[in-house]
Design an enzyme around this catalytic site. Structure first.
Site, PDB file in Angstrom:
ATOM      1  N   TYR A 192     -30.358  20.113 -73.522  1.00  0.00           N
ATOM      2  CA  TYR A 192     -29.094  20.748 -73.927  1.00  0.00           C
ATOM      3  C   TYR A 192     -28.585  21.697 -72.834  1.00  0.00           C
ATOM      4  O   TYR A 192     -27.408  21.691 -72.469  1.00  0.00           O
ATOM      5  CB  TYR A 192     -29.300  21.500 -75.241  1.00  0.00           C
ATOM      6  CG  TYR A 192     -28.014  21.978 -75.865  1.00  0.00           C
ATOM      7  CD1 TYR A 192     -27.140  21.078 -76.463  1.00  0.00           C
ATOM      8  CD2 TYR A 192     -27.665  23.327 -75.850  1.00  0.00           C
ATOM      9  CE1 TYR A 192     -25.945  21.509 -77.031  1.00  0.00           C
ATOM     10  CE2 TYR A 192     -26.481  23.767 -76.424  1.00  0.00           C
ATOM     11  CZ  TYR A 192     -25.628  22.862 -77.015  1.00  0.00           C
ATOM     12  OH  TYR A 192     -24.445  23.290 -77.577  1.00  0.00           O
ATOM     13  N   SER A 222     -21.347  26.178 -73.682  1.00  0.00           N
ATOM     14  CA  SER A 222     -22.299  26.970 -74.464  1.00  0.00           C
ATOM     15  C   SER A 222     -22.811  28.106 -73.600  1.00  0.00           C
ATOM     16  O   SER A 222     -22.773  28.027 -72.364  1.00  0.00           O
ATOM     17  CB  SER A 222     -23.469  26.084 -74.890  1.00  0.00           C
ATOM     18  OG  SER A 222     -24.569  26.885 -75.285  1.00  0.00           O
TER      19      SER A 222
END
Ligand SMILES: [Zn+2]
Length: 699
Positions: free
Chosen positions: A589, A576
């Site tokens: 995350y 990501s």
């Protein structure tokens, strides 16, 4: 009991056939599908059926007699009207005058195109004259196991007389083509009692006046052979078992899964292949039997069989080591010996104009007590090779029961295997796609980015195992993909990535499904955001367990398979933007993604010497189709940014340098770039696919 003993049912449905009355072509398709739907009647793509029907010439309006016959490369079980070649009977009949003898055989094929009724007809097959030269309106040419058992038995001719009286004639082995067709037609013309001809070492051809009668005749002739064989039952199949005991099914599968990548690596030394594992009762009985070695050495006899399976299988010794490492060392010389044997066979029989030698590695491997492994260019072809070999085993069983199985003389077999017309058929096949012969495992594949990658890899020719924790969603995704790409190429496996045993089992099962694996996409994930002081540590653990640890577990199990296979491979991490960019309220995350990104680099550093490349894609704001965003995150984010939910993709797009929305398909394109051949010298790389975010530039 072996399938060869079973009576073939009459499945003609008069009510359904009545709806097709008057349409000879529709009735032919119906009859063909009934016959081809049972592998005992004919093997996949084996045999052909035809009907002669009066049509109107579209130009003159005159009636014209047209032969509708299965075209080249088709399968009667799945035949449709489009799969039929359409040829004018007047032109076909005229071919008799062009044919002067076996030396003309290959050149006759070029004339078939000049006999076409419809210019867009399916290409006619080399069996076309078998149907054209017989006067009967309906003709079936089939390869039923029970019939070939008689056709391939030492006393086949005498037994044909015994079974069928004077109704079925006999022709010794002649390869398919015009010469065979003229001989059949001559037999039929000389004896009006004949309703069919047994083709030595090959199959049967029979005929009738209507589709229904032709179907019933084919089924009836097969069942007379079945009955004859059943009456000779008694002798133990294949001389009885040679091995004392075989492992239980679960243990067999465990062993097969452990060693199959090693077998695939050896079978793929020249060209990469996909595998199929079969552990049917019949195959286990054959492989583990006293006669297995002798019969394997004779090999298959039906030409359709050995084009798919090679003439002989590689029979592994019963004491082959069951450990993957030891197996590879033990089996390698056997593969070398097999390949040398094929090369010697090629050298002994090749003519100046023979096509070049094909990949000499075995297609079929038999392991007493374990099962059969087949390897071919794709998953369906590997499965079909296994089906063909099962047909061949059925034939051997029957012929042995009838006093002795005989194969084709090697020179005749070579004539078929390396026939210029077969080579031309192979050359007509479309070029292979970028990921042909490769197999992939994609995690989190039931939706979003994972599903888009699975779809893209399938479209590029790979076989794909989809892994997800959500079984219901996965089943939907797989059903949809299988419809488009075939059930052979699409498999589903469920596992919770927190469960190391489940992950290992899923990778082994996926590897067993395709014979081995080449590509892994670590895509599965979830996202929970929150301020650091309020964030539940269990959520932090969950995310690290599923993603940081889960992707490592998958990579570990995958690398174990790859090392056994010795064919290199690719691992992709879908990380990501957050692997690089720090933002508020995202400690779990963000740290997971940073850990995954570095995990990828660490593996790249370690695995390069095995030809395994590891690369990372950093997507951002992929909203459509994403499971993460569906689970409330998108609504949260929309609220946080003060925009409507529907406006969220556009909102994110406007934050990028290119002002574009990023879609799952964009990530799939990037994944394909890494594995499709264009970046084959790149490893340890990180590629943003985020519309352009300066803060997320890798550095
Ligand atoms: Zn045939």
């Amino acid at each position: 009991m072996a399938t060869i003993d079973q009576t073939v049912e009459d499945r003609w449905n008069a009510a359904h056939a009545a709806t097709l009355a008057g349409d000879e072509v529709a009735l032919l398709v119906y009859r063909s599908n009934l016959l081809g739907g049972d592998l005992r009647i004919t093997n996949f793509a084996g045999g052909n059926t035809s009907a002669k029907a009066m049509m109107r010439d579209p130009v003159t309006g005159e009636p014209v007699d047209v032969l509708w016959v299965k075209g080249s490369g088709g399968d009667i079980g799945t035949l449709t009207k489009d799969g039929l070649a359409q040829l004018r009977m007047d032109r076909l009949s005229a071919l008799r005058t062009r044919y002067r003898g076996p030396a003309d055989e290959d050149s006759m094929v070029a004339f078939y195109d000049h006999c076409l009724f419809h210019p867009k007809s399916r290409a006619p097959s080399i069996d076309t004259p078998l149907h054209a030269l017989l006067p009967a309106r309906h003709v079936d040419h089939l390869h039923p196991d029970a019939v070939i058992a008689i056709a391939a038995a030492n006393d086949g001719e005498a037994m044909t007389r015994e079974i069928y009286g004077g109704e079925v004639g006999w022709l010794g082995w002649i390869r398919p083509g015009f010469e065979l067709a003229t001989k059949i037609a001559a037999l039929a013309a000389a004896d009006p009692r004949l309703v069919g001809v047994m083709l030595g070492g090959h199959g049967i051809i029979s005929w009738a006046d209507t589709s229904e009668a032709c179907y019933r005749r084919s089924v009836g002739l097969i069942n007379r052979a079945v009955k004859f064989l059943a009456a000779r039952a008694g002798r133990a199949a294949f001389g009885g078992p040679a091995i004392e005991s075989a492992p239980e099914a679960a243990e067999r599968r465990r062993i097969a899964a452990a060693v199959m990548p090693a077998l695939r690596g050896l079978a793929s030394r020249q060209t990469r292949k996909v595998g199929c594992f079969v552990e049917s009762e019949q195959i286990l009985a054959f492989a583990g039997s006293k006669d297995g070695a002798r019969l394997s050495a004779i090999g298959t006899s039906c030409p359709d069989h050995f084009l798919r399976t090679k003439i002989t299988p590689l029979l592994l010794p019963a004491d082959t080591p069951r450990d993957a490492g030891a197996l590879a060392d033990f089996v390698r010389p056997l593969f070398d010996g097999y390949a040398a044997g094929h090369a010697a066979y090629y050298k002994a029989h090749a003519q100046a104009d023979s096509p070049p030698m094909r990949d000499p590695q075995p297609v079929v491997m038999l392991w007493p007590g374990i099962g059969m492994f087949t390897f071919a260019k794709d998953a369906a072809t590997a499965r079909i090779a296994g089906e063909y070999f099962t047909n061949a085993v059925n034939v051997m069983e029957g012929a042995e029961r009838l006093g002795g199985y005989k194969g084709l003389p090697p020179a005749d077999a070579f004539g078929i295997e390396y026939w210029a017309l077969e080579e031309a058929k192979l050359k007509r096949q479309p070029p292979e796609r970028a990921l042909a012969r490769r197999t992939a495992l994609v995690s989190g594949a039931a939706s979003g980015i994972g599903l888009a990658i699975a779809r893209r890899f399938l479209a590029e020719g790979a076989a794909v195992a989809l892994l997800d924790v959500d079984a219901a969603k996965l089943a939907d995704a797989v059903r949809d993909l299988a419809k488009r790409h075939g059930t052979d190429n699409v498999r589903a496996f469920t596992a919770d990535l927190r469960d190391a045993k489940a992950v290992e089992a899923a990778v082994e099962e996926a590897s067993l499904a395709f014979g081995g694996l080449d590509l892994l996409v670590n895509n599965a994930g979830l996202s929970i955001a929150g301020d650091v002081d309020a964030f539940a540590i269990e959520q932090f653990d969950l995310m690290h367990d599923v993603m940081t640890r889960g992707s490592l577990l998958l990579s570990q199990a995958f690398v174990r398979q790859l090392k056994r296979q010795s064919l290199g491979g690719d691992i992709l991490y879908i990380a990501s933007k957050n692997a690089i960019v720090a933002g508020p309220s995202n400690v779990a995350y963000g740290s997971v993604k940073a850990a995954q990104a570095h995990q990828a680099r660490l593996l790249a550093a370690e695995l390069g010497r095995f030809g395994i490349r590891v690369n990372t894609i950093n997507p951002d704001a992929v909203i459509r189709g994403s499971g993460i965003w569906a689970a409330g995150w998108a609504a949260d984010r929309a609220r946080a940014h003060g925009v409507a939910l529907e406006a969220l993709p556009q909102h994110y797009a406007q934050r990028t340098l290119l002002a574009v929305e990023v879609l799952p398909e964009d990530i799939a394109d990037a994944a394909f770039c890494f594995v499709g051949g264009a970046l084959s010298k790149t490893t340890g790389a990180m590629l943003p696919v985020d519309g352009g975010i300066a803060a997320a530039f890798p550095r």
